[in-house]
Design an enzyme around this catalytic site. Sequence first.
Site, PDB file in Angstrom:
ATOM      1  N   TYR A  84      46.741  42.096  40.302  1.00 24.05           N
ATOM      2  CA  TYR A  84      46.045  40.813  40.221  1.00 24.05           C
ATOM      3  C   TYR A  84      45.179  40.585  41.458  1.00 24.05           C
ATOM      4  O   TYR A  84      43.996  40.244  41.351  1.00 24.05           O
ATOM      5  CB  TYR A  84      47.061  39.681  40.071  1.00 24.05           C
ATOM      6  CG  TYR A  84      46.445  38.308  39.942  1.00 24.05           C
ATOM      7  CD1 TYR A  84      46.067  37.814  38.699  1.00 24.05           C
ATOM      8  CD2 TYR A  84      46.261  37.494  41.059  1.00 24.05           C
ATOM      9  CE1 TYR A  84      45.501  36.553  38.580  1.00 24.05           C
ATOM     10  CE2 TYR A  84      45.699  36.228  40.950  1.00 24.05           C
ATOM     11  CZ  TYR A  84      45.327  35.764  39.702  1.00 24.05           C
ATOM     12  OH  TYR A  84      44.762  34.498  39.589  1.00 24.05           O
ATOM     13  N   LYS A 122      41.011  40.281  41.619  1.00 22.45           N
ATOM     14  CA  LYS A 122      40.364  39.050  42.051  1.00 22.45           C
ATOM     15  C   LYS A 122      39.473  39.287  43.275  1.00 22.45           C
ATOM     16  O   LYS A 122      38.441  38.619  43.446  1.00 22.45           O
ATOM     17  CB  LYS A 122      41.416  37.972  42.327  1.00 22.45           C
ATOM     18  CG  LYS A 122      42.173  37.535  41.076  1.00 22.45           C
ATOM     19  CD  LYS A 122      41.236  37.046  39.976  1.00 22.45           C
ATOM     20  CE  LYS A 122      41.968  36.571  38.746  1.00 22.45           C
ATOM     21  NZ  LYS A 122      41.065  36.047  37.695  1.00 22.45           N
ATOM     22  N   VAL A 152      39.065  40.494  25.862  1.00 21.89           N
ATOM     23  CA  VAL A 152      38.043  40.792  26.867  1.00 21.89           C
ATOM     24  C   VAL A 152      38.259  42.138  27.532  1.00 21.89           C
ATOM     25  O   VAL A 152      37.327  42.725  28.081  1.00 21.89           O
ATOM     26  CB  VAL A 152      37.953  39.695  27.949  1.00 21.89           C
ATOM     27  CG1 VAL A 152      37.622  38.348  27.339  1.00 21.89           C
ATOM     28  CG2 VAL A 152      39.233  39.620  28.780  1.00 21.89           C
TER      29      VAL A 152
END
Length: 252
Positions: A159, A163, A62
């Site tokens: 991360y 998010k 992806v």
Amino acid sequence: MEETHRGRTALVTGAARGIGRAVAEGLARRGARVAVMDIALDAAEATAAEIGGGAIAVAGDVGDWESFQAAHAAAVARIGAFDILVNNAGISPKRDGARVPAAEMDPAEWRRVVDINLSGCFYGARLVAPAMIAARRGAIVSLSSVAGKHYSSIVGVHYAATKAAIIGLTRHLAGELGPHGIRVNAIAPGRIESPMIHTVGAAVNQAALAATPLGRLGTAAECADAIAYLTSDAASFVTGVTLDVAGGLSMT
């Protein structure tokens, strides 16, 4: 189980294990035909075989536009255009079970996390949107995290940043695609019993559990149920929302 997704086709990324697998299973049980996409083809094929119901497996990264594009094209050739996209694939690199400090983080690691966690969500939406626009229907759900809403000592800045960005991406895609009948939402899991949480020590997860009002870890199935709702007609007037699936962990 009621077949709320009968006649729908769904693409789930990172679906060979963990939350992605539970999502793929949940949608298939509700009648959808599912494309299990993962970077590991053997694992994706095993998952698709166990799911049954006409599920297929496709290999793709992806975080790489060309790879994702090829995987999407291969899946569409086999089961048709998608009504549902679940952007689940994501990584949270650790060093010896702990986050990598920003002051020591390799820029290449930063780029890879951004590519997979954030760009992957955009790439997925970019690929499915034209057919959804033509059909004037569709549902997209991306995986954010409570770490995208509040400071977390568990995850790295890459991360957490991705998010948080997914929440903004979700709102803006919902605004753009809403006039075409397409709904775009996200979920923000807390500590979920999955392979990813075992990259840290047991004490870290115990501390998170102690801070969770419901007093337990969540399950991948509970995330899958939330996504099943958001992609169903029961949520036909719900868009631009990031739904916490965290046992109250983010109540601040």
